[in-house]
Design a protein around this motif. Structure first.
Motif, mmCIF file in Angstrom:
data_model
loop_
_atom_site.group_PDB
_atom_site.id
_atom_site.type_symbol
_atom_site.label_atom_id
_atom_site.label_comp_id
_atom_site.label_asym_id
_atom_site.label_seq_id
_atom_site.Cartn_x
_atom_site.Cartn_y
_atom_site.Cartn_z
ATOM 1 N N CYS A 1 0.844 -1.434 0.116
ATOM 2 C CA CYS A 1 0.018 0.120 0.134
ATOM 3 C C CYS A 1 0.758 1.324 -0.075
ATOM 4 O O CYS A 1 1.458 1.672 0.964
ATOM 5 C CB CYS A 1 -0.994 0.121 1.258
ATOM 6 N N PRO A 2 1.150 1.918 -1.197
ATOM 7 C CA PRO A 2 2.063 3.003 -1.299
ATOM 8 C C PRO A 2 1.709 4.150 -0.210
ATOM 9 O O PRO A 2 2.565 4.916 0.256
ATOM 10 C CB PRO A 2 1.812 3.394 -2.699
ATOM 11 N N GLY A 3 0.266 4.614 -0.068
ATOM 12 C CA GLY A 3 0.035 5.608 0.758
ATOM 13 C C GLY A 3 0.000 5.512 2.237
ATOM 14 O O GLY A 3 -0.188 6.095 3.153
ATOM 15 N N PHE A 4 0.037 3.919 2.713
ATOM 16 C CA PHE A 4 0.240 3.675 3.916
ATOM 17 C C PHE A 4 1.183 4.283 4.852
ATOM 18 O O PHE A 4 1.018 4.999 5.925
ATOM 19 C CB PHE A 4 0.394 2.196 4.174
ATOM 20 N N SER A 5 2.667 4.394 4.286
ATOM 21 C CA SER A 5 3.605 4.989 5.326
ATOM 22 C C SER A 5 3.541 6.558 5.313
ATOM 23 O O SER A 5 4.001 7.068 6.340
ATOM 24 C CB SER A 5 4.898 4.804 4.423
ATOM 25 N N ASN B 1 -14.637 -1.557 6.025
ATOM 26 C CA ASN B 1 -13.302 -1.132 6.167
ATOM 27 C C ASN B 1 -12.527 -0.833 4.812
ATOM 28 O O ASN B 1 -11.829 0.167 4.798
ATOM 29 C CB ASN B 1 -12.451 -2.277 6.527
ATOM 30 N N GLN B 2 -13.173 -1.202 3.670
ATOM 31 C CA GLN B 2 -12.637 -1.019 2.470
ATOM 32 C C GLN B 2 -13.042 0.432 2.184
ATOM 33 O O GLN B 2 -12.168 1.249 1.479
ATOM 34 C CB GLN B 2 -13.239 -1.968 1.430
ATOM 35 N N ARG B 3 -14.172 1.044 2.543
ATOM 36 C CA ARG B 3 -14.576 2.292 2.556
ATOM 37 C C ARG B 3 -13.603 3.158 3.450
ATOM 38 O O ARG B 3 -13.151 4.156 2.911
ATOM 39 C CB ARG B 3 -15.868 2.498 3.031
ATOM 40 N N TRP B 4 -13.149 2.768 4.533
ATOM 41 C CA TRP B 4 -12.347 3.355 5.385
ATOM 42 C C TRP B 4 -10.928 3.717 5.074
ATOM 43 O O TRP B 4 -10.226 4.539 4.828
ATOM 44 C CB TRP B 4 -12.201 2.962 6.855
ATOM 45 N N PHE B 5 -10.300 2.367 4.196
ATOM 46 C CA PHE B 5 -9.031 2.371 3.653
ATOM 47 C C PHE B 5 -8.928 3.454 2.680
ATOM 48 O O PHE B 5 -7.957 4.189 2.596
ATOM 49 C CB PHE B 5 -8.822 1.070 3.056
ATOM 50 N N LEU B 6 -9.872 3.551 1.641
ATOM 51 C CA LEU B 6 -9.889 4.610 0.471
ATOM 52 C C LEU B 6 -9.814 5.971 1.113
ATOM 53 O O LEU B 6 -9.243 6.679 0.479
ATOM 54 C CB LEU B 6 -11.105 4.395 -0.302
ATOM 55 N N TYR C 1 -8.376 8.856 -0.992
ATOM 56 C CA TYR C 1 -8.707 8.793 -2.631
ATOM 57 C C TYR C 1 -9.890 9.667 -2.721
ATOM 58 O O TYR C 1 -10.627 9.979 -1.808
ATOM 59 C CB TYR C 1 -9.290 7.167 -2.613
ATOM 60 N N PRO C 2 -9.740 10.254 -4.046
ATOM 61 C CA PRO C 2 -11.082 11.225 -4.262
ATOM 62 C C PRO C 2 -12.164 10.847 -3.969
ATOM 63 O O PRO C 2 -12.624 9.630 -4.322
ATOM 64 C CB PRO C 2 -10.886 11.662 -5.599
ATOM 65 N N LYS C 3 -13.058 11.774 -3.305
ATOM 66 C CA LYS C 3 -14.546 11.218 -2.830
ATOM 67 C C LYS C 3 -15.587 11.250 -3.849
ATOM 68 O O LYS C 3 -16.627 10.785 -3.749
ATOM 69 C CB LYS C 3 -15.022 12.253 -1.800
ATOM 70 N N ASN C 4 -15.024 12.000 -5.130
ATOM 71 C CA ASN C 4 -16.134 12.059 -6.265
ATOM 72 C C ASN C 4 -15.695 11.011 -7.015
ATOM 73 O O ASN C 4 -16.327 10.940 -8.229
ATOM 74 C CB ASN C 4 -16.196 13.511 -6.758
#
Length: 262
Positions: free
Chosen positions: A35-39, A156-161, A166-169
């Motif tokens: 997950c690139p954005g995790f760090s 949980n997937q919704r929370w991860f995004l 991640y863009p909400k639109n």
């Protein structure tokens, strides 16, 4: 000590240990790698990230058990009060280990992921599951309650995004939000009428008197407590889903039109 008591105790301990290992070691390694954005997440969200990885895995394992029991375990479905409970008890033992693990994490990281609703949820579930594990009562209803876990991966997937920005639109964010709302409604809200109809039928039958006071109280109290929380959570999810589907996208469309005019 009874053989089954040893078995369930071992499963609970293994489940507890496995989920602790997943939280403290496996999730950090895998998340950094895939997950690139995790760090870039703040410390508070990293803790919740690992917690949700754990709950997702638990939901997938237990959800598989629940569907198998619902579709193929005739003994449980024919006799919802005293049907052969072993498969349900195995599933409940895994969940009990998870609940103890999650309670420990919530209390340890209270400033970051502390939530009174989750404490109430976990304690209510453990109280009810105690009688399923020790007496083998109400296996059908215990399994029915476990079906609620099928909505957890979507939540949980919704929370991860959202966590990784991640863009909400975007279509993925909107689709995930809708899938979460639909799944949550189907397995936690839409099932309430048939569940309570089955409960009422059992209460009116002579077999209800064979349960004993403890199982009766735990069954009724835990069901009502959990479903009140589910209704509260559903209302929040519905408002969030409406906001994402209409308000956010409407605002994005308005900004796009204004940009074209300029």
């Amino acid at each position: 000590m009874d053989t089954y008591t040893c078995l369930f105790g071992t499963i609970i301990a293994c489940s507890f240990g496995s989920f602790q290992v997943l939280f403290h070691w496996a999730s950090p390694v895998l998340s950094r790698r895939f997950c690139p954005g995790f760090s870039a997440l703040p410390a508070k969200k990293i803790i919740e990230w690992h917690s949700r990885i754990v709950s997702t895995l638990h939901a997938l394992v237990v959800g598989t058990f629940c569907l198998y029991i619902l579709w193929f375990d005739k003994a449980v479905n024919v006799d919802p009060v005293w049907g052969e409970p072993l498969t349900v008890q195995l599933s409940i033992a895994i969940t009990t280990g998870y609940l103890f693990s999650d309670l420990l994490l919530i209390l340890h990281y209270w400033r970051d992921i502390g939530d009174c609703f989750f404490i109430m949820h976990h304690l209510s579930a453990v109280y009810a599951y105690y009688y399923v594990l020790t007496m083998g009562v109400l296996p059908y209803f215990a399994n029915f309650r476990q079906l609620a876990e099928l909505s957890t991966p979507f939540v949980n997937q919704r929370w991860f995004l959202e966590a990784i920005g991640y863009p909400k639109n975007s279509w993925l964010y909107v689709a995930t939000g809708v899938a979460m709302a639909v799944a949550f409604f189907m397995v936690r809200i839409a099932v309430l009428p048939p569940y309570y109809m089955s409960m009422l039928g059992t209460i009116r039958s002579p077999v209800f008197d064979t349960l004993g006071l403890g199982p009766k109280i735990s069954w009724l109290a835990a069901s009502i407590c959990l479903d009140i929380m589910n209704i509260i959570w559903m209302s929040k999810i519905a408002r969030g889903c409406y906001k994402v589907m209409f308000v956010t996208r409407r605002a994005a469309k308005k900004c796009l039109l204004n940009g074209k005019e300029n």
